[in-house]
Design a protein around this motif. Structure first.
Motif: not given
Length: 278
Positions: A157-159, A169-177
């Motif tokens: 989604s973010a990609q 945009a600065n993409l941050r990816q976490y383990s859960g919503y």
């Protein structure tokens, strides 16, 4: 003497028959008509507003309400439903193994998945969207340039947003919503992206009410269907009939309002059975 042997043999046969009948009643798993069977249904356990396991062991969410309604139309009471956690990566396998009878778990109907499983529905049309703070000035995709955008690790989604709409945009990816939502609340991120139904479910939680808003970008079409084992056309027909009835008797609208209402989720009308929006 011979008569005694005949009587004894007859008694043994009757005993075996009674035992077999009793065992057979315990194995029923696909019909609630006798009142004593169970049905296993796949849902998510960690998506507020859709499929969430509560601390007391109960379940809530729109998918849960849809699954409960469908099970009722198949002949099961709520007490006869065993909800089984089915993570996204294991949904096809769970159906193939027979771990569950059907799955209602933000399960988007795609051509690739239809090679492995069948779908009833769709029962909800969702869209990829952005969740931002209630006072945020982000109103369109390009506003994300220079902003911190969050989604879960491994999600496309973010990609997709970064590649096609806001390359800066600065993409941050976490383990859960839930971590993304907490980051949005604290200001660590400026926006969270995934299906609008999932975002609305989080925003509708009591602890977040009034803090966030959906931007309403409709970046994709996600046709949620009820997944069933490949080739089970009889079950597909029954579930489609149940979904049609859920819409016609007002239960569908009530479930949407109950689960998403606090987030001001502007949902699409209930889709027609078999009508896939590309």
């Amino acid at each position: 003497m011979k008569l005694s042997k005949v009587v004894a043999a007859s008694a043994a046969v009757l005993a075996l028959t009674a035992t077999a009948t009793a065992c057979g009643s315990d194995n029923k798993d696909d019909s609630g008509s006798s009142g004593g069977g169970k049905i296993k249904v796949g849902i998510k356990y960690d998506q507020p507003g859709l499929g969430l396991k509560q601390p007391d062991g109960s379940f809530s969410g729109f998918d849960v309400d849809v699954a409960t309604y469908v099970a009722k139309e198949l002949g099961y009471k709520p007490s006869q439903i065993d909800f089984v956690e089915t993570k996204s990566a294991d949904r096809e396998n769970a159906l193939a193994r027979g771990d569950v009878k059907f799955i209602a778990a933000t399960y988007s109907i795609t051509d690739e998945r239809k090679q492995k499983v069948d779908f009833a529905g769709p029962y909800l049309l969702a869209h990829q969207d952005l969740l931002v703070k209630a006072d945020s000035k982000i109103a369109k995709g390009t506003d994300l340039n220079g902003k911190k955008l969050c989604s879960v690790t491994g999600s496309t989604s973010a990609q997709n947003v970064q590649k096609t709409i806001a390359p800066k945009a600065n993409l941050r990816q976490y383990s859960g919503y839930s971590e993304c939502i907490a980051g949005l609340q604290s200001g660590a991120v400026d926006a969270v992206t995934t299906d609008d139904s999932i975002l609305a479910g989080f925003a509708a939680q009591d602890k977040y009410k009034g803090q966030f808003k959906l931007v309403g970008l409709k970046l994709s079409n996600e046709n949620y269907g009820v997944g069933i084992k490949k080739g089970d056309s009889a079950l597909e027909k029954k579930i489609n009939a149940a979904l049609t009835k859920m819409v016609s008797d007002g239960s569908w609208d009530a479930a949407v309002k109950k689960n998403f209402g606090p987030a001001n989720y502007k949902n699409e009308q209930a889709p027609k059975i078999g009508a896939i929006v590309k």
